[in-house]
Write a protein that holds these residues in place. Structure first.
Motif, PDB file in Angstrom:
ATOM      1  N   PRO A   1     -13.676 -27.804   2.157  1.00 17.62           N
ATOM      2  CA  PRO A   1     -13.352 -28.375   3.211  1.00 17.62           C
ATOM      3  C   PRO A   1     -11.911 -28.409   4.492  1.00 17.62           C
ATOM      4  O   PRO A   1     -11.679 -28.409   5.008  1.00 17.62           O
ATOM      5  CB  PRO A   1     -14.519 -29.588   3.643  1.00 17.62           C
ATOM      6  CG  PRO A   1     -14.312 -30.577   2.505  1.00 17.62           C
ATOM      7  CD  PRO A   1     -14.442 -29.421   1.463  1.00 17.62           C
ATOM      8  N   ALA A   2     -11.315 -29.256   3.447  1.00 17.72           N
ATOM      9  CA  ALA A   2      -9.724 -30.012   3.321  1.00 17.72           C
ATOM     10  C   ALA A   2      -8.751 -28.537   3.540  1.00 17.72           C
ATOM     11  O   ALA A   2      -8.113 -28.190   3.711  1.00 17.72           O
ATOM     12  CB  ALA A   2      -8.911 -30.763   2.266  1.00 17.72           C
ATOM     13  N   LEU A   3      -9.259 -27.999   2.331  1.00 16.69           N
ATOM     14  CA  LEU A   3      -8.068 -26.205   2.611  1.00 16.69           C
ATOM     15  C   LEU A   3      -8.471 -25.120   3.857  1.00 16.69           C
ATOM     16  O   LEU A   3      -8.448 -24.276   3.500  1.00 16.69           O
ATOM     17  CB  LEU A   3      -8.631 -25.541   1.095  1.00 16.69           C
ATOM     18  CG  LEU A   3      -8.601 -26.525   0.096  1.00 16.69           C
ATOM     19  CD1 LEU A   3      -8.297 -26.093  -1.488  1.00 16.69           C
ATOM     20  CD2 LEU A   3      -6.446 -26.873   0.122  1.00 16.69           C
ATOM     21  N   GLY A   4      -9.827 -25.655   4.102  1.00 13.27           N
ATOM     22  CA  GLY A   4     -10.838 -24.897   4.849  1.00 13.27           C
ATOM     23  C   GLY A   4     -11.307 -23.095   4.561  1.00 13.27           C
ATOM     24  O   GLY A   4     -10.905 -22.550   5.068  1.00 13.27           O
ATOM     25  N   GLU A   5     -11.840 -23.522   3.365  1.00 12.05           N
ATOM     26  CA  GLU A   5     -11.890 -22.054   2.817  1.00 12.05           C
ATOM     27  C   GLU A   5     -13.147 -22.556   2.228  1.00 12.05           C
ATOM     28  O   GLU A   5     -14.121 -23.130   2.034  1.00 12.05           O
ATOM     29  CB  GLU A   5     -11.449 -22.054   1.425  1.00 12.05           C
ATOM     30  CG  GLU A   5      -9.872 -21.827   1.960  1.00 12.05           C
ATOM     31  CD  GLU A   5      -9.086 -20.782   1.002  1.00 12.05           C
ATOM     32  OE1 GLU A   5      -8.386 -19.508   1.436  1.00 12.05           O
ATOM     33  OE2 GLU A   5      -9.217 -21.242  -0.195  1.00 12.05           O
ATOM     34  N   LEU A   6     -14.244 -21.092   2.133  1.00 10.62           N
ATOM     35  CA  LEU A   6     -15.377 -20.641   2.402  1.00 10.62           C
ATOM     36  C   LEU A   6     -15.554 -20.270   0.792  1.00 10.62           C
ATOM     37  O   LEU A   6     -15.727 -18.543   0.945  1.00 10.62           O
ATOM     38  CB  LEU A   6     -16.509 -21.162   2.992  1.00 10.62           C
ATOM     39  CG  LEU A   6     -18.034 -20.481   2.716  1.00 10.62           C
ATOM     40  CD1 LEU A   6     -18.829 -21.932   1.757  1.00 10.62           C
ATOM     41  CD2 LEU A   6     -19.228 -20.149   3.973  1.00 10.62           C
ATOM     42  N   PHE A   7     -15.969 -19.699   0.145  1.00 10.52           N
ATOM     43  CA  PHE A   7     -16.433 -18.535  -0.866  1.00 10.52           C
ATOM     44  C   PHE A   7     -18.086 -18.381  -1.583  1.00 10.52           C
ATOM     45  O   PHE A   7     -18.708 -19.458  -1.818  1.00 10.52           O
ATOM     46  CB  PHE A   7     -15.590 -18.881  -1.875  1.00 10.52           C
ATOM     47  CG  PHE A   7     -14.427 -18.499  -2.102  1.00 10.52           C
ATOM     48  CD1 PHE A   7     -13.895 -17.799  -2.393  1.00 10.52           C
ATOM     49  CD2 PHE A   7     -13.832 -20.586  -2.291  1.00 10.52           C
ATOM     50  CE1 PHE A   7     -12.317 -17.513  -2.800  1.00 10.52           C
ATOM     51  CE2 PHE A   7     -12.673 -20.640  -1.910  1.00 10.52           C
ATOM     52  CZ  PHE A   7     -11.610 -19.588  -2.086  1.00 10.52           C
ATOM     53  N   THR A   8     -18.727 -17.613  -0.940  1.00  3.68           N
ATOM     54  CA  THR A   8     -20.242 -17.632  -1.267  1.00  3.68           C
ATOM     55  C   THR A   8     -20.661 -16.406  -2.260  1.00  3.68           C
ATOM     56  O   THR A   8     -19.802 -14.953  -2.258  1.00  3.68           O
ATOM     57  CB  THR A   8     -20.326 -16.553   0.287  1.00  3.68           C
ATOM     58  OG1 THR A   8     -20.234 -15.453   0.431  1.00  3.68           O
ATOM     59  CG2 THR A   8     -20.363 -17.638   0.772  1.00  3.68           C
ATOM     60  N   ALA A   9     -21.272 -15.992  -2.739  1.00  5.54           N
ATOM     61  CA  ALA A   9     -21.552 -14.981  -3.877  1.00  5.54           C
ATOM     62  C   ALA A   9     -23.727 -14.699  -3.714  1.00  5.54           C
ATOM     63  O   ALA A   9     -23.690 -15.733  -3.339  1.00  5.54           O
ATOM     64  CB  ALA A   9     -21.407 -15.275  -5.098  1.00  5.54           C
TER      65      ALA A   9
END
Ligand code: IPD
Length: 263
Positions: free
Chosen positions: A126-134
């Motif tokens: 959240p503090a990097l503003g990133e979401l990775f999904t698989a």
């Protein structure tokens, strides 16, 4: 639910949990306890975030099992288990370094890393503003972009790694880094294995290795790497500190030759 729907649920909960972690961090961090060693900490937020994830899952998927870093294991009846690290990178979190993440994977069959099959995963930083999904068989994704591990490393591999919290393990871990450096252009120790594996899937690292990771540290990240075309291997799985090695085929194989303990 299909695998894609489970993946969407994992992403949704990871986003919400990440937002709670970020908010609590902004309010100030309260240390709740130390765990295996004084350096191995848990904050009040780790517990609260895991509670939120558990409640969301209980409401949406009451028959599924749960395996969480802070609250332990609960067997389900559906054949699915959610493997959760509410805050991976707790030391970063406590120090105000943005490299921490919520890691959620849903796996099928026995809730044992050697026997389960991963179905879907989400890592939210959240503090990097990133979401990775698989999603199994459907790829790994970041912001609408399909992820792929690197295949060429002409200047040497950019490697990620981590160290255990027990000072008595540092010497051995550093010796391992020294052996791996023979194929490295440089090494990063970022402090959240879930982010390291997400970065590997995204081609921001070429390889990763660490001893002693717990299933919740790597369950989501391992599926990300595999769905991005990479390989993940574990060695010494019955020892106290199994070794995990991951990368595109070439870096993975070279790391296995250099540092895998039982080959
Ligand atoms: C830790 C992080 C770190 C790794 C440690 C893990 P935690 O998880 O993944 O990168 O080096 O081995 O324990 O304790 O912050 O959830």
């Amino acid at each position: 639910m299909t695998a894609a729907e489970l993946g969407a649920l994992a992403a949704d909960i990871a986003r919400e949990a990440g937002e709670l972690a970020r908010r609590r961090r902004a309010e100030g961090v309260a240390l709740a306890a130390t765990k295996s060693t004084v350096a191995d900490i848990v904050t009040e937020a780790d517990r609260e975030v895991e509670q939120l994830i558990r409640e969301r899952l209980r409401a949406e998927r009451p028959a599924d099992g749960f395996l969480g870093e802070e609250t332990g294991a609960e067997r389900g009846t559906s054949g699915y288990t959610w493997v959760v690290d509410p805050i991976d990178g707790t030391v970063n979190y406590a120090y105000g370094i943005p490299g921490y993440s919520v890691s959620i994977a849903v796996v099928e069959d026995e809730p044992e890393p050697e026997r389960w099959e991963s179905v879907a995963a989400a890592v939210c930083a959240p503090a990097l503003g990133e979401l990775f999904t698989a999603v199994r068989g459907e790829g790994a994704w970041h912001d609408g972009t399909r992820l792929a591990v690197t295949t060429e490393t002409p200047a040497g591999a950019l490697l990620g790694t981590g160290f255990g919290y027990d000072p008595s393990t540092h010497e051995g871990d550093i010796a391992t880094v020294q052996r791996a450096m023979t194929i490295a252009r440089d090494v990063r120790r970022m402090g959240s294995a879930a982010i390291d594996l997400s970065y590997l899937a995204a081609g921001r690292l070429d390889g990763f290795f660490e001893r002693g990771l717990k299933p919740w540290d790597y369950a989501a990240g391992a599926l990300l790497v595999q769905e991005a075309g990479g390989l993940v291997s574990r060695f010494d799985v019955n020892a106290p500190r199994p070794m995990l090695i991951a990368g595109g085929r070439s870096v993975h194989d070279r790391l296995c030759d250099l540092i895998a303990p039982s080959r």
